[in-house]
Scaffold this active site. Structure first.
Site, short mmCIF file in Angstrom:
data_model
loop_
_atom_site.label_atom_id
_atom_site.label_comp_id
_atom_site.label_asym_id
_atom_site.label_seq_id
_atom_site.Cartn_x
_atom_site.Cartn_y
_atom_site.Cartn_z
CE LYS A 1 -1.78 2.51 3.32
NZ LYS A 1 -1.74 3.90 2.79
CB CYS B 1 12.76 8.76 8.47
SG CYS B 1 13.39 7.73 7.16
CD GLU C 1 10.37 12.17 11.98
OE1 GLU C 1 9.38 11.51 12.34
OE2 GLU C 1 11.25 11.72 11.22
#
Lengths: 499, 303
Positions: free
Chosen positions: A204, A312, A409
């Site tokens: 996905k 990331c 983050e």
């Protein structure tokens, strides 16, 4: 040098700025999208065919740079996911686990070559839908994606040599959920090792970036990959949950936020499913005073402004040793003035569009938080396009470990800067985070690099470079940055059971 | 860089990371320079050329022809700027000076036992005095690479300082001959040393040694110039020389200057190309932009 002289010199450094506004202006050089074929509507790719979703639900995908609708994408329900898993199971039992390993490798080589042939089309679509600069999708994302297929194609028939003394067995159906920051590359990271190891896949893509994964499905068709070996179901969180909770999936591989990672880990607790998570990060990028300063400044820029900071492993916390802090910050500010922010399709753009309206809001919220926390903000003067989602590259000075902009983050082009005095101090600060995905060390001294790499709690530590990826090199995190490794030999393990 | 010293101390020179420098240079070459940016860039590059002839067989006639080319690069196409300077051996300075009379073009002379620099200081100073007295506006000196590689930094420093004094009003360009310095660290050291010793310009190469100018070497030198500017506010010029023969490469260099030092350096006062073949390639490209077609090199004069 007398104190007075020292002061004047410091003042001189602070005042002098280079002029990056009135020099050479590059005329727009937009990459053409005329050769790109996009359907008005995309269905689900299940069992080698394009299938309409059972609920007949669709959602629109837009370009973050122009806010124009690019296409309509099918939204897979749990019933669609069930169909996809059944197709994957069937392909696993009857085709993919039966053919020889060499044959599997041949398919992967073929897929890699077709990606190379269609590199330009992939790069353009990736940029249109994702917002990243065409230079990056052309020079980094697409070539790396092809390389991952080439690399794991080579392993397919050599698994018995990969883990000597053990027998490597495939595990079945892998459910894979990927993020929006590197749509094609993450699909390659996930699909290539899974297929090389002999598993079948239900993948996905993220809801804002489905197109290159669907284009990849066309590549699979062109390569003659047997039906059901890879199934692509598009949709949002609910579709992902249906994959995670499906009882006939043997392995979940997820790349995305730490929050969702925790939900997934809870959901599969007590089942037999194998799990790899590649989650968030808040990496420390550490500049020692004996570093090659001009190159370190490039590294800082590369670390945080690559892909608008939607990375990331972005080097979002900068630690500069006291003695060179003024110089580094001064140079960094001047360098930021020469960055070109704007239309991601322009070949000269350095920083493109923020992936979605939602993400831009989140980043802007953090900018407010940073200012409210008392950090000093710096953004170079740049005119952002009126349409689309854009954010100027941003520095925060005078931050501390207690600031939220240092702890959380942001996933945007926002850098929080702290200074340090000793190695012990910077190690403590660098490791003082729930994350542990990556770190950067800049010094001219090899022994210092090795000392740091053994003590930094991060899955990847770059020395005198940043954001470098290679299919042969494992990638993954410590602590809340994830479980397991992707890439290299290590990246095969999660898709195998050894006996 | 400690700019208050009267000698050079290598401890104040920062290290250079070769891999990252090469990566940065590769980024400059991905800039897409088209249409008016290209035309403006090419004209700018033309105006920055030090049109050079440095051969043992140079004749007065050849130098005069070169000077005519410098003033009239391609009269068939209006709007082409003249080059910045003509660069010759000291014995040709007078000829060049006379031929260029009335134009704004400078005469640069290579002095100090060019290209090897293997001569005692007094010979080098005499060479420099002679060139200046003949009328040279700019002196391109070479450093003693042997002494530099031996670590005799003070020797090289003093030599440059002495030549600078001998130059009087003439501008001093210091040639590092980077092709013989073997590492980018050495290039950076030599740049800092030359700047502190009094160079008005620093220059990569003589053109007699391979490799001559490269983008990584030039970037490291530009960074040295930038650091000196940050520390003192004084601007130093830069001249890559040798090996820049195509318009495309010249544009890459301009992009590098633009993104490293900014607009202040984007003019012939602060940036030069030492080149002989580049001019005609620029003319060919400019002609192509105007007419839409490439013309054969036969249409452009070889002087």
């Amino acid at each position: 040098m007398s104190k007075k002289q020292d002061k004047t010199q410091k003042a001189a450094i602070a005042d002098l700025a280079l002029d990056f506004s009135s020099g050479f202006k590059y005329e727009p050089a937009p990459e053409s999208s005329s050769h790109v074929k996009l359907e008005k509507q995309y269905e689900l790719f299940i069992d080698g065919k394009w299938v309409a979703p059972i609920d007949e639900k669709y959602f629109e995908t837009t370009s973050p740079a122009t806010e124009q609708v690019l296409s309509r994408i099918a939204e897979a329900s749990a019933a669609d996911v069930d169909k996809a898993v059944k197709a994957a199971r069937n392909a696993y039992e009857n085709v993919w686990s039966k053919i020889s390993a060499k044959e599997r490798g041949k398919y992967l080589f073929r897929i890699a070559r077709i990606i190379q042939e269609k590199a330009r089309e992939f790069a353009v679509i990736e940029t249109m839908e994702g917002g990243k600069p065409i230079r990056e999708s052309r020079d980094i994302d697409v070539p790396l994606a092809a390389n991952h297929f080439f690399y794991y194609a080579g392993w397919a028939d050599k698994l018995e040599y990969a883990f000597p003394g053990k027998k490597a067995n495939s595990i079945g159906v892998a459910g894979q959920i990927i993020p929006w920051n590197f749509p094609l590359l993450m699909a390659a990271w996930k699909i290539a090792p899974a297929l090389a190891a002999g598993n079948t896949v239900v993948l996905k893509p993220a809801e804002t970036t489905s197109l290159t994964a669907l284009k990849l499905a066309e590549v699979f068709q062109e390569a003659g990959l047997p039906a059901g070996v890879v199934n692509i179901v598009t949709g949002a969180g609910a579709t992902g949950a249906a994959i995670v909770n499906h009882p006939d999936v043997n392995k979940i591989a997820f790349t995305g936020s730490t929050d969702v990672g925790k939900i997934i880990q809870k959901a599969i607790a007590g089942t037999n499913k194998k799990l790899t998570l590649e989650l968030g990060g808040k990496a420390a990028n550490i500049i020692f005073e004996d570093a090659a300063i001009d190159q370190a400044v490039e590294g800082i820029v590369n670390g945080i402004f690559f892909n608008q900071g939607h990375v990331c492993c972005a080097g979002s916390r900068l630690f500069v040793q006291e003695g060179v802090a003024d110089k580094v910050i001064k140079k960094l500010k001047d360098r930021m003035k020469s960055l070109i922010v704007g239309d991601p399709m322009d070949k000269n753009t350095d920083i493109g569009a923020i992936n979605s309206k939602e993400q831009l809001k989140k980043i802007n919220d953090y900018l407010k938080i940073g200012v409210n926390e008392g950090a000093e903000i710096f953004q170079p003067a740049c005119t952002l396009p009126k349409k689309g989602y854009f954010c100027a590259p941003t520095l925060f000075l005078h931050t501390s470990q207690s600031h939220r902009i240092v702890q959380e983050e942001i996933f945007g082009p926002v850098l929080a800067i702290q200074t340090f005095r000793t190695v012990e101090e910077v190690l403590e600060k660098a490791n003082n985070t729930p994350y542990g995905l990556s770190a950067g060390v800049w010094t001219d001294k090899g022994s210092k690099i090795f000392n740091m790499t053994t003590k930094l709690k991060a899955g990847v530590v770059w020395a005198n470079t940043y954001n470098k990826f290679d299919p042969a090199s494992p990638f993954g995190g410590y602590k809340e940055s994830g479980i397991g490794r992707e890439g290299g030999l290590h990246g095969l393990l999660p898709y195998l059971s050894l006996s | 860089m400690n700019t208050t010293l009267k000698s050079y101390d290598p401890r104040f020179t920062p290290p250079v990371d070769q891999v990252s420098v090469e990566e940065r240079c590769a980024r400059f070459t991905t800039r897409s320079i088209k249409k008016s940016t290209k035309v403006n860039g090419l004209k700018l590059a033309m105006s920055m050329i030090d049109l050079t002839t440095l051969e043992g067989k140079d004749s007065e006639g050849k130098v005069r022809q070169l000077c005519y080319k410098a003033m009239h690069p391609h009269d068939a196409m209006p709007g082409i700027p003249q080059v910045a300077a003509v660069c010759v051996y000291p014995t040709m300075v007078k000829v060049a000076k006379k031929a260029l009379k009335g134009s704004a073009i400078n005469v640069a002379a290579v002095a100090t036992a060019f290209p090897s620099g293997m001569a005692p200081l007094q010979v080098k100073l005499d060479d420099t005095h002679y060139a200046v007295e003949e009328g040279a506006d700019e002196i391109d000196m070479v450093i003693s690479r042997g002494k530099f590689l031996q670590g005799e930094y003070n020797f090289v420093f003093d030599e440059i300082a002495a030549v600078k004094e001998a130059c009087g009003k003439a501008h001093l360009k210091v040639i590092l001959e980077t092709g013989e310095l073997s590492t980018l660290d050495n290039v950076r050291k030599a740049s800092d040393l030359a700047i502190l010793a009094g160079a008005d310009f620093i220059k990569t190469s003589t053109g007699k040694i391979q490799p001559a100018a490269t983008m990584p070497v030039t970037l490291v030198m530009l960074e040295a110039i930038r650091d000196y500017y940050y520390a003192t506010g004084k601007m130093i010029g830069m001249k890559p020389a040798g090996g820049i023969a195509t318009s495309k490469l010249a544009l890459h260099y301009l992009v590098m200057v633009n993104e490293t030092l900014g607009a202040q350096w984007l003019n012939p006062d602060w940036f030069r190309f030492g080149a002989s073949k580049l001019a005609n390639d620029i003319l060919m490209q400019l002609m192509k932009e105007q007419t839409g077609n490439y013309q054969s090199l036969n249409y452009f004069s070889n002087d």
